[in-house]
Enzyme design. Structure first.
Site, PDB file in Angstrom:
ATOM      1  N   ALA A  91       0.856  -1.312   0.099  1.00  0.00           N
ATOM      2  CA  ALA A  91      -0.092   0.019  -0.060  1.00  0.00           C
ATOM      3  C   ALA A  91       0.830   1.312  -0.101  1.00  0.00           C
ATOM      4  CB  ALA A  91      -0.899  -0.187   1.023  1.00  0.00           C
ATOM      5  N   HIS A  92       0.313   2.528  -0.096  1.00  0.00           N
ATOM      6  CA  HIS A  92       0.836   3.689  -0.198  1.00  0.00           C
ATOM      7  C   HIS A  92       1.657   3.916   0.997  1.00  0.00           C
ATOM      8  CE1 HIS A  92      -3.065   5.977   1.400  1.00  0.00           C
ATOM      9  NE2 HIS A  92      -2.537   4.934   2.210  1.00  0.00           N
ATOM     10  N   ASN A  93       2.789   4.483   0.811  1.00  0.00           N
ATOM     11  CA  ASN A  93       3.749   5.098   1.726  1.00  0.00           C
ATOM     12  C   ASN A  93       4.292   4.082   2.742  1.00  0.00           C
ATOM     13  OD1 ASN A  93       1.656   7.693   1.541  1.00  0.00           O
ATOM     14  ND2 ASN A  93       3.996   8.321   1.971  1.00  0.00           N
TER      15      ASN A  93
END
Length: 334
Positions: free
Chosen positions: A239-241
């Site tokens: 997922a993001h980051n």
């Protein structure tokens, strides 16, 4: 390919026991091998196949001690698993390598195609893309504007790399992978969910391998990072980051929620789930289907949900199996 055990021993620094001149033409699993094949034993549970295999030669450890006589030729090496990998790489490297630009494809104006690079048919190369030496872009790949890909990397058919993402050198990205799709960011407002623009990128460092249909989301801002030497299996969601360190291995169907930080040298079994915004240290081992809701230190072996120390998990399973008997005894004692 045609070689003898004597030749294999010379390549691998091994020693031969048996017929050193038998002709070897291919590789096979020890339980399926036929005459002309070479196989290997790295896991002791497969040792019994040494007495039934039809392989012409078998790579074994230097301390391998078969029970009884062996009809096949043994090639003793320091590490059979590493040795078979080296031999397979040698064979793979001898295969023809595609070069040039196939048509039809689209390459944006100003993009330089390096010497010995390959762009397959129906590939799309966007504006400002930078390709390293010897890069291989297979058919139907989409590479968005501003993407950079390092030397000797391979992007297999049907991969999508969104704008601005950076891929290091000697990476392999398998078919169907998507690098840089939007992270799953939505803000609840008046009973609805408003999309949060995902303005960051994905950075894949050198020597990373990303499996088929694996997805790595771009950051909300900043970057999602896959560290040098890390290997992702098929069907993984990052997922993001998320930040993943160096030399980790993740088996299929693992999911890593947003903003989680994972250190170096971890081994993750299939179908593991990592909660968001947690920190995982170095050199941990996670059994298949483990759920990790909280921070984890270093050098732990965890299993289950919530993930606990592996030995305690095994004990708990024994207790659970005895629970019905225990409750029955309690009722009978009343």
């Amino acid at each position: 390919m045609e070689i003898t055990p004597k030749g294999l021993a010379a390549l691998t620094g091994g020693s031969v026991e048996g017929d050193e001149n038998v002709v070897i033409k291919g590789f096979a699993k020890i339980e399926e091998a036929r005459e002309g094949d070479v196989s290997f034993i790295a896991n002791p549970k497969y040792s019994h196949f040494i007495h039934t295999t039809k392989a012409s030669a078998v790579l074994v450890g230097r301390d391998f001690d078969p029970e009884g006589e062996v009809s096949t030729t043994l090639i003793r090496v320091d590490d059979p698993y590493v040795t078979i990998a080296e031999l397979l790489r040698m064979v793979e490297s001898s295969k023809p390598v595609p070069e040039g630009i196939e048509q039809p494809c689209f390459v944006a104006q100003g993009v330089e195609i390096p010497e010995k690079a390959y762009i397959g048919a129906f590939a799309y190369i966007g504006k400002g893309v930078k390709l390293g030496k010897n890069v291989k872009i297979y058919p139907q790949v989409y590479i968005g504007d501003g993407v950079s890909i390092g030397d000797d990397s391979v992007v297999r058919a049907g991969v999508r790399i969104y704008e601005g993402c950076r891929i290091g050198a000697r990476c392999i990205i398998h078919s169907g992978a998507v690098i840089g799709a939007d992270g799953f960011g939505f803000a609840p407002h008046d009973g609805e969910f408003e999309k949060i623009p995902q303005t960051g990128i994905v950075v894949v460092e050198d020597d990373v391998e990303i499996g088929a249909n694996t997805t790595v989301d771009r950051a909300t801002f900043g970057q999602t990072t896959i560290g040098k030497g890390t290997k992702l299996d098929n069907l993984i969601q990052v997922a993001h980051n998320v930040t993943i360190g160096r030399n980790n291995v993740f088996a299929s169907q693992t999911g890593i929620a947003g903003s989680t930080q994972i250190g170096n040298g971890n081994m993750v079994g299939g179908q593991c789930g990592f909660a968001g915004h947690i920190k995982v240290g170095d050199f941990n081992e996670f059994g298949a289907q483990s759920g990790i809701p909280n921070n984890v230190g270093d050098r732990q072996r965890l299993m289950g949900y919530p993930a606990i120390e592996a030995r305690q998990f095994a004990k708990n399973q024994v207790y659970i199996k005895q629970l019905g008997k225990f409750l029955s005894e309690q009722r009978n004692n009343k």
